[in-house]
Design a protein around this motif. Structure first.
Motif, mmCIF file in Angstrom:
data_model
loop_
_atom_site.group_PDB
_atom_site.id
_atom_site.type_symbol
_atom_site.label_atom_id
_atom_site.label_comp_id
_atom_site.label_asym_id
_atom_site.label_seq_id
_atom_site.Cartn_x
_atom_site.Cartn_y
_atom_site.Cartn_z
ATOM 1 N N MET A 1 0.864 -1.199 0.000
ATOM 2 C CA MET A 1 0.000 0.000 0.000
ATOM 3 C C MET A 1 0.898 1.246 0.000
ATOM 4 O O MET A 1 1.739 1.396 0.871
ATOM 5 C CB MET A 1 -0.873 -0.020 1.255
ATOM 6 N N ASN A 2 0.686 2.113 -0.954
ATOM 7 C CA ASN A 2 1.541 3.310 -1.003
ATOM 8 C C ASN A 2 0.920 4.450 -0.198
ATOM 9 O O ASN A 2 -0.210 4.337 0.306
ATOM 10 C CB ASN A 2 1.780 3.728 -2.468
ATOM 11 N N GLY A 3 1.691 5.526 -0.084
ATOM 12 C CA GLY A 3 1.268 6.629 0.761
ATOM 13 C C GLY A 3 -0.095 7.204 0.402
ATOM 14 O O GLY A 3 -0.991 7.241 1.250
ATOM 15 N N PRO A 4 -0.288 7.641 -0.843
ATOM 16 C CA PRO A 4 -1.583 8.236 -1.186
ATOM 17 C C PRO A 4 -2.771 7.325 -0.865
ATOM 18 O O PRO A 4 -3.790 7.805 -0.349
ATOM 19 C CB PRO A 4 -1.458 8.474 -2.693
ATOM 20 N N THR A 5 -2.648 6.022 -1.113
ATOM 21 C CA THR A 5 -3.781 5.131 -0.820
ATOM 22 C C THR A 5 -4.079 5.129 0.668
ATOM 23 O O THR A 5 -5.228 5.223 1.094
ATOM 24 C CB THR A 5 -3.455 3.697 -1.276
ATOM 25 N N LEU A 6 -2.986 5.028 1.470
ATOM 26 C CA LEU A 6 -3.170 4.995 2.921
ATOM 27 C C LEU A 6 -3.863 6.267 3.402
ATOM 28 O O LEU A 6 -4.836 6.218 4.156
ATOM 29 C CB LEU A 6 -1.796 4.855 3.581
ATOM 30 N N PHE A 7 -3.356 7.407 2.925
ATOM 31 C CA PHE A 7 -3.954 8.665 3.374
ATOM 32 C C PHE A 7 -5.381 8.813 2.856
ATOM 33 O O PHE A 7 -6.257 9.348 3.537
ATOM 34 C CB PHE A 7 -3.095 9.854 2.930
ATOM 35 N N GLY A 8 -5.626 8.319 1.635
ATOM 36 C CA GLY A 8 -6.985 8.359 1.090
ATOM 37 C C GLY A 8 -7.929 7.566 1.969
ATOM 38 O O GLY A 8 -9.031 8.032 2.302
ATOM 39 N N LEU A 9 -7.498 6.367 2.398
ATOM 40 C CA LEU A 9 -8.351 5.551 3.267
ATOM 41 C C LEU A 9 -8.568 6.244 4.608
ATOM 42 O O LEU A 9 -9.667 6.222 5.165
ATOM 43 C CB LEU A 9 -7.724 4.175 3.470
ATOM 44 N N CYS A 10 -7.503 6.879 5.134
ATOM 45 C CA CYS A 10 -7.654 7.638 6.388
ATOM 46 C C CYS A 10 -8.702 8.732 6.212
ATOM 47 O O CYS A 10 -9.559 8.948 7.086
ATOM 48 C CB CYS A 10 -6.337 8.286 6.794
ATOM 49 N N GLY A 11 -8.624 9.433 5.088
ATOM 50 C CA GLY A 11 -9.595 10.503 4.823
ATOM 51 C C GLY A 11 -11.002 9.950 4.796
ATOM 52 O O GLY A 11 -11.922 10.504 5.424
ATOM 53 N N ALA A 12 -11.187 8.811 4.120
ATOM 54 C CA ALA A 12 -12.516 8.208 4.035
ATOM 55 C C ALA A 12 -13.008 7.825 5.425
ATOM 56 O O ALA A 12 -14.169 8.046 5.777
ATOM 57 C CB ALA A 12 -12.471 6.997 3.126
#
Lengths: 126, 606
Positions: A1-12
């Protein structure tokens, strides 16, 4: 899992938590905090989009890594959210000062504001 | 001299500014805000009147330039073109809304002179300063929402509008208005954060927020990508929450009924229209191809629900301002009938919808201000105790009645044109069910207007007069009511403004067809007899003066009759449903369900 995906999931997740709080928590202060959670989630999502690049500047072939436009918009959004929070808190403080209430629904009655007393009997026009 | 040069001549120098003209409606309110801080509340009202007059001139110039130029006005801020810069644009719809809001705010400004003045010698009050500042904030937010071409600019405009409108509700500082304002603010914030989420998804997919560029890029794609489906659903639902469309109307009745009359007029006439206008922008400008039948039917069904439910609940209200607020809930519904009807009859539906925006703005502002005059004069706004108010305030009651005629849709009012155009669109598309809803809505509107007017006209004045209103206040209310009532008599060529910047829209032909037979005997009679029947039914239930003594017995007798019993039971059930729907968790959940339903509908169609 790369950074943007992780942060995107956090945002969701933040948006989801905030929506739950805004809809289900009865206390007005908790609703205000929940609104801020949703806001943070949306800003985080916007940050992810900036990191992903491909924005206006790189589309224009300027070769910029990452996109500065969302960052400018996030700052504006933060200011707006701050203003919203301060108005809400000011209204809530004044309400609590005058009436001792800190919820939107009146305790017990389950109804809304007192301006809504039931109509005596205008049903006869119906 | 032909008619177009006659129109242009007073504004020649302003029109020569071209796109720069669009900056004036944004600057004037901001100048007003800054002036207010410097001047203080004592003489502020007069200065504001001057600014509002200038604003009306600017709006007239924009409308004239757009109409005679036949094309939208465009301005790039700082000379930077999108996607790097931000554009302002006035097409026909923006020009109409700019003009209507300038007219209504000017009228409210004249009305508010008396309510918010500081008597000589008396200490300055906070309301006399803050009201004008908030009014300017609302005006700036409205104009920015009408002119902005960038989804983020529109977000900021909506927030400016909300932050100015919410404190207007709580201007008198009573606990119940504070609670109403807080409820309004929190629900509106939920709406705006969903809108922002949608805007973020748009940016993430297409790397721009400019409406014209987005439309271009979306039109090129074969089908809507999933993020855009989600974005469209989220933005629409967020804006519906701000427009208070049924069943998301939880905040509107207490906020609009609790605010001071001048503020209620602005909130009901204009503020809810700004978020509706953005829904129009999204569906007709950003995603013109994506409005599939299923999505349109969902929006139309919500509108129909608002018309029936809002009007029925309005009938049950005991207080005049609450009745008018519920009537707003119902009238918002008509705006959403545009969506199912626009598919095959866009000219008729859009023209009808814009006329509804204009006539409802004028009529509802007049009604709220008339209610304010009645409440100020009699010291209360209980409908049952309005008896004889026609003798105390003849002009006000007349204005209330005339504004009501426009809501019912009597010729030649804007309401009549709306109803006729939408009915023609219904006939053209074969969706007869919307026609039924409109007919029922008109009759229910007639019922509660006769109920109020019947009380105002009958009996001797009950109770004493608390204070006399100003003559200017009464006249300005009458002028707004007349504006709504006589809208249909404007030259049809002026209605072409609706279609400027929009291909294939012939508004003037639609309007002149609708007006052509309006005053024929058969048409007139066909429109009026159902209303007369409703009127007679309502009047039969009023406690007339000669029967005042046994009125309560008659009341008991009618209520115990079978029909009365059923009506009362139905009313009680509806009221319980309304209370349930307006509970916060229920409204929040219906918002989420609505978002899912819209997303599903958009996805299946694309």
């Amino acid at each position: 899992m790369n950074g943007p995906t992780l942060f995107g999931l956090c945002g969701a997740a933040l948006v989801g938590l905030g929506l739950y709080g805004l809809i289900c928590q009865p206390g007005a202060l908790r609703k205000i905090l929940a609104f801020n959670l949703i806001g943070s989630g949306v800003f985080l999502l916007f940050g992810v989009i900036a990191k992903r690049g491909g924005g206006a500047l790189s589309a224009a072939g300027l070769g910029v890594d990452g996109d500065p436009v969302p960052q400018a918009l996030i700052i504006t959004g933060l200011v707006v959210a701050f203003a919203a929070t301060s108005i809400a808190v000011a209204l809530l403080l004044r309400l609590a000062e005058i009436s001792g209430r800190s919820t939107l629904e009146r305790a017990g009655s389950g109804s809304h504001s007192p301006t809504h007393e039931r109509a005596p009997a205008p049903e006869r026009a119906a | 001299m032909d008619s177009s040069s006659l129109l242009v001549s007073p504004f020649t120098s302003l029109i020569e500014l071209g796109g720069l003209l669009l900056v004036i409606p944004l600057m004037l309110p901001v100048i007003g805000l800054l002036l207010a801080l410097m001047l203080g509340g004592r003489f502020l009202g007069r200065f504001m009147l001057l600014l509002l007059l200038l604003g009306l001139i600017a709006a007239l110039a924009v409308a004239t330039a757009v109409l005679t130029g036949g094309d939208a006005l465009l301005y790039h801020l700082g000379g930077w073109a999108p996607p790097l810069g931000v554009a302002l644009k006035a097409d026909g719809l923006s020009a109409i809304l700019l003009l209507v809001s300038a007219v209504v705010i000017l009228a409210v400004g004249i009305y508010a002179q008396r309510d918010f003045r500081v008597p000589p010698g008396a200490p300055e009050t906070r309301a006399s300063l803050v009201f004008w500042m908030l009014l300017m904030g609302v005006w700036a937010g409205l104009n920015a929402a009408f002119l902005g071409q960038d989804l983020f600019t529109l977000f900021v405009a909506l927030e400016l509008l909300t932050f100015s409108a919410v404190p207007l509700v709580a201007l008198d500082g009573r606990a119940e208005t504070l609670a109403a304002a807080l409820r309004y603010l929190l629900f509106a914030l939920l709406g705006s954060v969903l809108y922002l989420l949608g805007a973020v998804l748009f940016y993430g997919t297409y790397a721009t927020l400019d409406i014209a560029l987005l439309a271009e890029r979306i039109a090129g794609a074969p089908s809507l990508p999933p993020p855009i489906v989600a974005a469209a659903a989220l933005m629409t639902v967020g804006l519906l929450a701000k427009t208070a469309l049924f069943p998301l109307h939880l905040w509107l009745p207490p906020a609009h009924a609790g605010a001071p009359p001048a503020a209620s007029a602005i909130l009901s006439a204009l503020v809810v229209k700004a978020s509706f206008f953005l829904i129009l922008r999204i569906w007709f400008d950003v995603l013109p191809g994506a409005l599939n039948p299923m999505t349109a039917q969902i929006l139309g069904a919500l509108g129909a629900g608002a018309i029936l439910f809002g009007n029925l609940i309005a009938l049950r209200q005991a207080r005049l301002k609450l009745l008018i607020a519920y009537s707003t809930v119902a009238q918002i519904g008509y705006l959403f009938l545009i969506f199912p009807l626009a598919a095959s009859a866009e000219s008729l539906a859009l023209t009808g919808g814009m006329l509804q925006v204009v006539s409802h703005a004028c009529a509802k502002a007049a009604m709220f201000m008339a209610a304010g005059l009645l409440a100020g004069t009699l010291g209360h706004d209980r409908i049952r105790d309005l008896g004889g108010s026609i003798r105390v305030l003849p002009i006000t009651v007349l204005a209330f009645g005339l504004a009501g005629l426009s809501l019912i849709g009597i010729q030649p009012s804007g309401g009549y044109l709306t109803k006729t155009l939408l009915t023609a669109a219904v006939d053209g598309t074969g969706q007869w069910w919307w026609g039924l809803v409109m007919q029922a809505g008109g009759l229910l509107t007639a019922a509660y207007l006769f109920w109020v007017l019947g009380h105002a006209l009958s009996g001797p004045p009950s109770g004493q007069v608390v204070a006399r209103p100003g003559r200017a206040q009464e006249l300005v209310v009458l002028a707004l009511a007349l504006a709504a009532l006589l809208l249909g008599l404007l030259p049809p060529a002026l209605f072409d403004l609706v279609g400027v910047g929009r291909a294939g829209l012939d508004a003037s032909a639609a309007v002149s067809t609708a007006m052509a037979g309006a005053f024929g005997w058969s048409k007139l009679w066909g429109d009026v007899w159902p209303i007369l029947v409703v009127g007679l039914l309502v009047l039969g239930m009023l406690p007339w003066p000669d029967r005042q003594a046994n009125a309560s017995e008659r009341l008991a007798a009618t209520t115990s009759s079978v029909t009365g019993h059923w009506a009362a039971a139905l009313g009680a059930i509806l009221e319980r449903a309304d209370r349930g729907l307006r509970k916060w968790p229920v409204a929040g959940l219906s918002l989420l369900v609505l978002a899912l339903a819209l997303a599903a509908a958009i996805a299946t169609g694309s």
